[in-house]
Design a protein around this motif. Structure first.
Motif, PDB file in Angstrom:
ATOM      1  N   GLY A   1       1.173 -17.990   0.786  1.00  0.00           N
ATOM      2  CA  GLY A   1       2.473 -17.532   1.283  1.00  0.00           C
ATOM      3  C   GLY A   1       2.994 -16.351   0.492  1.00  0.00           C
ATOM      4  O   GLY A   1       3.554 -15.402   1.057  1.00  0.00           O
ATOM      5  N   LEU A   2       2.803 -16.394  -0.820  1.00  0.00           N
ATOM      6  CA  LEU A   2       3.258 -15.293  -1.674  1.00  0.00           C
ATOM      7  C   LEU A   2       2.490 -14.009  -1.368  1.00  0.00           C
ATOM      8  O   LEU A   2       3.082 -12.923  -1.288  1.00  0.00           O
ATOM      9  CB  LEU A   2       3.079 -15.669  -3.147  1.00  0.00           C
ATOM     10  N   VAL A   3       1.179 -14.132  -1.177  1.00  0.00           N
ATOM     11  CA  VAL A   3       0.362 -12.960  -0.851  1.00  0.00           C
ATOM     12  C   VAL A   3       0.810 -12.358   0.480  1.00  0.00           C
ATOM     13  O   VAL A   3       0.917 -11.136   0.631  1.00  0.00           O
ATOM     14  CB  VAL A   3      -1.136 -13.321  -0.805  1.00  0.00           C
ATOM     15  N   ILE A   4       1.084 -13.215   1.463  1.00  0.00           N
ATOM     16  CA  ILE A   4       1.533 -12.734   2.775  1.00  0.00           C
ATOM     17  C   ILE A   4       2.833 -11.954   2.649  1.00  0.00           C
ATOM     18  O   ILE A   4       2.969 -10.839   3.177  1.00  0.00           O
ATOM     19  CB  ILE A   4       1.716 -13.920   3.749  1.00  0.00           C
ATOM     20  N   LEU A   5       3.797 -12.517   1.943  1.00  0.00           N
ATOM     21  CA  LEU A   5       5.088 -11.840   1.784  1.00  0.00           C
ATOM     22  C   LEU A   5       4.939 -10.522   1.036  1.00  0.00           C
ATOM     23  O   LEU A   5       5.500  -9.498   1.443  1.00  0.00           O
ATOM     24  CB  LEU A   5       6.064 -12.756   1.040  1.00  0.00           C
ATOM     25  N   LEU A   6       4.170 -10.550  -0.052  1.00  0.00           N
ATOM     26  CA  LEU A   6       3.995  -9.334  -0.843  1.00  0.00           C
ATOM     27  C   LEU A   6       3.298  -8.243  -0.040  1.00  0.00           C
ATOM     28  O   LEU A   6       3.742  -7.087  -0.025  1.00  0.00           O
ATOM     29  CB  LEU A   6       3.203  -9.647  -2.114  1.00  0.00           C
ATOM     30  N   ARG A   7       2.205  -8.593   0.621  1.00  0.00           N
ATOM     31  CA  ARG A   7       1.459  -7.575   1.360  1.00  0.00           C
ATOM     32  C   ARG A   7       2.254  -7.084   2.567  1.00  0.00           C
ATOM     33  O   ARG A   7       2.146  -5.916   2.949  1.00  0.00           O
ATOM     34  CB  ARG A   7       0.093  -8.109   1.785  1.00  0.00           C
ATOM     35  N   PHE A   8       3.054  -7.933   3.166  1.00  0.00           N
ATOM     36  CA  PHE A   8       3.887  -7.512   4.299  1.00  0.00           C
ATOM     37  C   PHE A   8       4.866  -6.426   3.861  1.00  0.00           C
ATOM     38  O   PHE A   8       4.920  -5.337   4.443  1.00  0.00           O
ATOM     39  CB  PHE A   8       4.636  -8.711   4.867  1.00  0.00           C
ATOM     40  N   PHE A   9       5.629  -6.720   2.826  1.00  0.00           N
ATOM     41  CA  PHE A   9       6.659  -5.781   2.382  1.00  0.00           C
ATOM     42  C   PHE A   9       6.064  -4.572   1.655  1.00  0.00           C
ATOM     43  O   PHE A   9       6.564  -3.453   1.784  1.00  0.00           O
ATOM     44  CB  PHE A   9       7.682  -6.502   1.512  1.00  0.00           C
ATOM     45  N   LEU A  10       4.997  -4.798   0.893  1.00  0.00           N
ATOM     46  CA  LEU A  10       4.386  -3.675   0.187  1.00  0.00           C
ATOM     47  C   LEU A  10       3.697  -2.708   1.149  1.00  0.00           C
ATOM     48  O   LEU A  10       3.646  -1.506   0.893  1.00  0.00           O
ATOM     49  CB  LEU A  10       3.385  -4.182  -0.855  1.00  0.00           C
ATOM     50  N   THR A  11       3.166  -3.222   2.257  1.00  0.00           N
ATOM     51  CA  THR A  11       2.577  -2.336   3.259  1.00  0.00           C
ATOM     52  C   THR A  11       3.643  -1.437   3.865  1.00  0.00           C
ATOM     53  O   THR A  11       3.461  -0.219   3.992  1.00  0.00           O
ATOM     54  CB  THR A  11       1.880  -3.131   4.370  1.00  0.00           C
ATOM     55  N   ALA A  12       4.774  -2.045   4.264  1.00  0.00           N
ATOM     56  CA  ALA A  12       5.868  -1.255   4.833  1.00  0.00           C
ATOM     57  C   ALA A  12       6.401  -0.247   3.819  1.00  0.00           C
ATOM     58  O   ALA A  12       6.663   0.915   4.147  1.00  0.00           O
ATOM     59  CB  ALA A  12       6.989  -2.176   5.309  1.00  0.00           C
ATOM     60  N   ALA A  13       6.553  -0.683   2.562  1.00  0.00           N
ATOM     61  CA  ALA A  13       7.058   0.215   1.519  1.00  0.00           C
ATOM     62  C   ALA A  13       6.069   1.321   1.222  1.00  0.00           C
ATOM     63  O   ALA A  13       6.443   2.487   1.053  1.00  0.00           O
ATOM     64  CB  ALA A  13       7.357  -0.585   0.247  1.00  0.00           C
ATOM     65  N   SER A  14       4.781   0.980   1.160  1.00  0.00           N
ATOM     66  CA  SER A  14       3.754   1.977   0.869  1.00  0.00           C
ATOM     67  C   SER A  14       3.701   3.032   1.957  1.00  0.00           C
ATOM     68  O   SER A  14       3.615   4.235   1.682  1.00  0.00           O
ATOM     69  CB  SER A  14       2.384   1.305   0.722  1.00  0.00           C
ATOM     70  N   TYR A  15       3.745   2.609   3.204  1.00  0.00           N
ATOM     71  CA  TYR A  15       3.681   3.569   4.306  1.00  0.00           C
ATOM     72  C   TYR A  15       4.916   4.464   4.332  1.00  0.00           C
ATOM     73  O   TYR A  15       4.839   5.638   4.714  1.00  0.00           O
ATOM     74  CB  TYR A  15       3.522   2.840   5.641  1.00  0.00           C
TER      75      TYR A  15
ATOM     76  N   THR B   1       6.447   5.791   1.945  1.00  0.00           N
ATOM     77  CA  THR B   1       6.454   6.845   0.933  1.00  0.00           C
ATOM     78  C   THR B   1       5.984   8.187   1.481  1.00  0.00           C
ATOM     79  O   THR B   1       6.322   9.232   0.939  1.00  0.00           O
ATOM     80  CB  THR B   1       5.550   6.467  -0.253  1.00  0.00           C
ATOM     81  N   GLY B   2       5.186   8.164   2.548  1.00  0.00           N
ATOM     82  CA  GLY B   2       4.694   9.402   3.131  1.00  0.00           C
ATOM     83  C   GLY B   2       3.391   9.906   2.542  1.00  0.00           C
ATOM     84  O   GLY B   2       2.973  11.023   2.845  1.00  0.00           O
ATOM     85  N   VAL B   3       2.731   9.115   1.720  1.00  0.00           N
ATOM     86  CA  VAL B   3       1.431   9.541   1.182  1.00  0.00           C
ATOM     87  C   VAL B   3       0.368   9.355   2.263  1.00  0.00           C
ATOM     88  O   VAL B   3       0.564   8.600   3.217  1.00  0.00           O
ATOM     89  CB  VAL B   3       1.052   8.724  -0.076  1.00  0.00           C
ATOM     90  N   PRO B   4      -0.772  10.041   2.151  1.00  0.00           N
ATOM     91  CA  PRO B   4      -1.831   9.871   3.153  1.00  0.00           C
ATOM     92  C   PRO B   4      -2.454   8.472   3.063  1.00  0.00           C
ATOM     93  O   PRO B   4      -3.137   8.150   2.094  1.00  0.00           O
ATOM     94  CB  PRO B   4      -2.858  10.947   2.771  1.00  0.00           C
ATOM     95  N   ALA B   5      -2.223   7.648   4.049  1.00  0.00           N
ATOM     96  CA  ALA B   5      -2.773   6.286   4.071  1.00  0.00           C
ATOM     97  C   ALA B   5      -2.604   5.701   5.459  1.00  0.00           C
ATOM     98  O   ALA B   5      -1.655   6.033   6.174  1.00  0.00           O
ATOM     99  CB  ALA B   5      -2.080   5.405   3.037  1.00  0.00           C
ATOM    100  N   GLY B   6      -3.516   4.821   5.834  1.00  0.00           N
ATOM    101  CA  GLY B   6      -3.453   4.174   7.131  1.00  0.00           C
ATOM    102  C   GLY B   6      -2.932   2.758   7.030  1.00  0.00           C
ATOM    103  O   GLY B   6      -2.630   2.259   5.942  1.00  0.00           O
ATOM    104  N   ILE B   7      -2.842   2.094   8.188  1.00  0.00           N
ATOM    105  CA  ILE B   7      -2.362   0.706   8.204  1.00  0.00           C
ATOM    106  C   ILE B   7      -3.390  -0.250   8.794  1.00  0.00           C
ATOM    107  O   ILE B   7      -3.149  -1.463   8.828  1.00  0.00           O
ATOM    108  CB  ILE B   7      -1.039   0.573   8.990  1.00  0.00           C
ATOM    109  N   PHE B   8      -4.546   0.257   9.250  1.00  0.00           N
ATOM    110  CA  PHE B   8      -5.566  -0.640   9.801  1.00  0.00           C
ATOM    111  C   PHE B   8      -5.961  -1.709   8.788  1.00  0.00           C
ATOM    112  O   PHE B   8      -5.901  -2.915   9.069  1.00  0.00           O
ATOM    113  CB  PHE B   8      -6.819   0.152  10.186  1.00  0.00           C
ATOM    114  N   ALA B   9      -6.408  -1.273   7.618  1.00  0.00           N
ATOM    115  CA  ALA B   9      -6.895  -2.217   6.609  1.00  0.00           C
ATOM    116  C   ALA B   9      -5.818  -3.204   6.173  1.00  0.00           C
ATOM    117  O   ALA B   9      -6.077  -4.417   6.092  1.00  0.00           O
ATOM    118  CB  ALA B   9      -7.460  -1.465   5.401  1.00  0.00           C
ATOM    119  N   PRO B  10      -4.577  -2.757   5.875  1.00  0.00           N
ATOM    120  CA  PRO B  10      -3.539  -3.729   5.533  1.00  0.00           C
ATOM    121  C   PRO B  10      -3.251  -4.722   6.656  1.00  0.00           C
ATOM    122  O   PRO B  10      -2.962  -5.895   6.390  1.00  0.00           O
ATOM    123  CB  PRO B  10      -2.313  -2.844   5.262  1.00  0.00           C
ATOM    124  N   ILE B  11      -3.350  -4.259   7.911  1.00  0.00           N
ATOM    125  CA  ILE B  11      -3.151  -5.178   9.037  1.00  0.00           C
ATOM    126  C   ILE B  11      -4.223  -6.262   9.022  1.00  0.00           C
ATOM    127  O   ILE B  11      -3.927  -7.458   9.201  1.00  0.00           O
ATOM    128  CB  ILE B  11      -3.186  -4.404  10.375  1.00  0.00           C
TER     129      ILE B  11
END
Length: 439
Positions: free
Chosen positions: A305-319, A321-331
């Motif tokens: 559950g902790l990993v799910i919450l962290l990766r959910f919010f960190l993916t949104a936060a990471s994207y 920022t505007g750095v070059p990165a995709g969302i396929f792998a995090p999905i």
């Protein structure tokens, strides 16, 4: 001097584009993996321990993220985030591919950010770089507008192939996801197949033929198949929430950037992710290795559950920022973690058949991809190629279609369509009218 070309030459260009994209994409993939491994071992290299270790790691990731943002803002703002919406916009004549700027910014900026633990995927940069290679080559010849734009799409598809070594899914991506933008003709569609084929051959020659997320699968008994429909219901809702979180993160980041500084969020995110590279590496990076590890070694429910919450919010936060990165792998990583949690909870109620964890993981990846990107066919094929779990085609199909229908029922829009509309709105443009919305 540009010159008119024959179909034979057109196909030859597609082969060159696919080959070059395979080489560049494989190099990018290898460099990101090596950089991330180096970052996680940085404390050992510097012989750090105690509080100083976490301070240095926090500052390291913050500096890398801010450097990537600075690179994007200074040289190629369109290189931020994923390249998919940019390529779709370019094929519709709404965006421009400035390949001279995009290629170095995507490669260097993506390596800086992803190599420092950013929760993002390498497929966004490789898709944009593949289209940029196509633009560079096609600009030297006289092509009809549709032919040139088709080559850009073929290059983008070749970039997806290079990221995941999944040529069939990449071809399907053009058919399904880019169907409103890609100009379908016999030769243009043939160019996509050729570009993806040569990119796949090159990637296989450089990185090997083993699927990137290889898993061992077993056929699921018929009586157990309804469980995958239930999983699809859950992931359909999660996909809609995930898409809204991505847009909310971008909007928040824009406001903070205007009122304070565009470097505030990437700096704060680096301060968080840097120490996590040591304390909780499962929550950092693209997450492909995490997805594979969870299948054979599931974490306790609380930690899942902790990993799910962290990766959910960190993916949104990471994207955001505007750095070059995709969302396929995090999905895919988020889907696997959520599906393993679902399977673990279900195991308390009924007896799971052998191989159920792998089945839920693979089907879950197809399901969440379908509800976010809204391309169920691509999601199914991509997961089968990535994992090699062809025995799980039916569970994946059930989950993906159910998630797709749930997301449509909740009013969710395809994430790349929403991202393109947002990009155009910020540029003072509007999306072209379509005969009908994607269902």
């Amino acid at each position: 001097m540009p010159r008119q070309i024959s179909d034979r030459t057109y196909y030859f260009l597609a082969a060159i584009i696919g080959t070059l994209t395979g080489v560049l994409g494989s190099a990018f993939h290898s460099l990101v993996e090596r950089s991330l491994a180096w970052s996680r071992h940085l404390p050992e290299t510097l012989q750090l321990s105690g509080p100083l270790l976490y301070i240095v790691m926090a500052l390291f990731s913050a500096v890398m993220f801010c450097a990537a943002v600075a690179l994007v803002r200074r040289y190629a703002p369109e290189a931020s985030g994923s390249g998919v919406q940019e390529i779709e916009g370019a094929m519709q004549g709404l965006r421009e591919i400035r390949w001279q700027r995009v290629l170095p910014v995507k490669f260097i900026g993506g390596t800086l950010a992803l190599g420092a633990g950013l929760v993002g995927g390498r497929e966004g940069p490789t898709i944009h770089m593949g289209a940029s290679i196509a633009k560079a080559i096609s600009s030297r010849f006289t092509l009809a507008a549709e032919q040139a734009r088709a080559l850009w799409g073929a290059g983008g598809a070749a970039g997806l192939t290079a990221a995941f070594n999944a040529p069939l899914a990449s071809i399907a991506f053009i058919i399904e996801e880019a169907r409103d933008a890609f100009p379908y003709r016999i030769n243009t569609y043939g160019a996509v197949i050729i570009a993806c084929g040569f990119s796949g051959l090159t990637t296989t020659a450089l990185t090997g033929s083993i699927p990137y997320m290889s898993m061992s699968a077993e056929h699921m008994p018929t009586y157990f198949l309804p469980a995958f429909i239930v999983l699809g219901l859950v992931l359909g809702v999660l996909g809609v929430v995930f898409n809204r979180a991505i847009i909310a993160g971008l909007n928040l980041s824009q406001k903070v950037g205007l009122k304070v500084s565009p470097y505030l969020i990437p700096a704060l995110l680096g301060l968080i992710i840097g120490p996590m590279l040591i304390l909780f590496p499962e929550a950092t990076g693209g997450g492909e290795s995490l997805a594979v590890a969870l299948v054979s070694n599931p974490l306790p429910i609380g930690l899942l559950g902790l990993v799910i919450l962290l990766r959910f919010f960190l993916t949104a936060a990471s994207y955001s920022t505007g750095v070059p990165a995709g969302i396929f792998a995090p999905i895919l990583a988020l889907a696997t973690t959520s599906s393993i949690l679902f399977a673990t909870l279900l195991g308390y109620v009924i007896t799971l058949p052998p191989g159920a964890m792998v089945a839920f993981a693979a089907a879950g990846m197809a399901g969440l991809f379908s509800s976010t990107v809204r391309s169920p066919l691509v999601g199914i094929i991509l997961v089968l190629e990535l994992t090699g779990t062809y025995a799980l085609a039916i569970p994946s199909l059930l989950t993906a279609v159910t998630a797709h229908l749930v997301a449509a029922g909740l009013g969710g829009k395809p994430i790349y369509e929403v991202l393109l509309a947002r990009t155009l709105r910020l540029a003072g443009q509007s999306m072209p009218e379509k005969p009908a919305d994607k269902a």
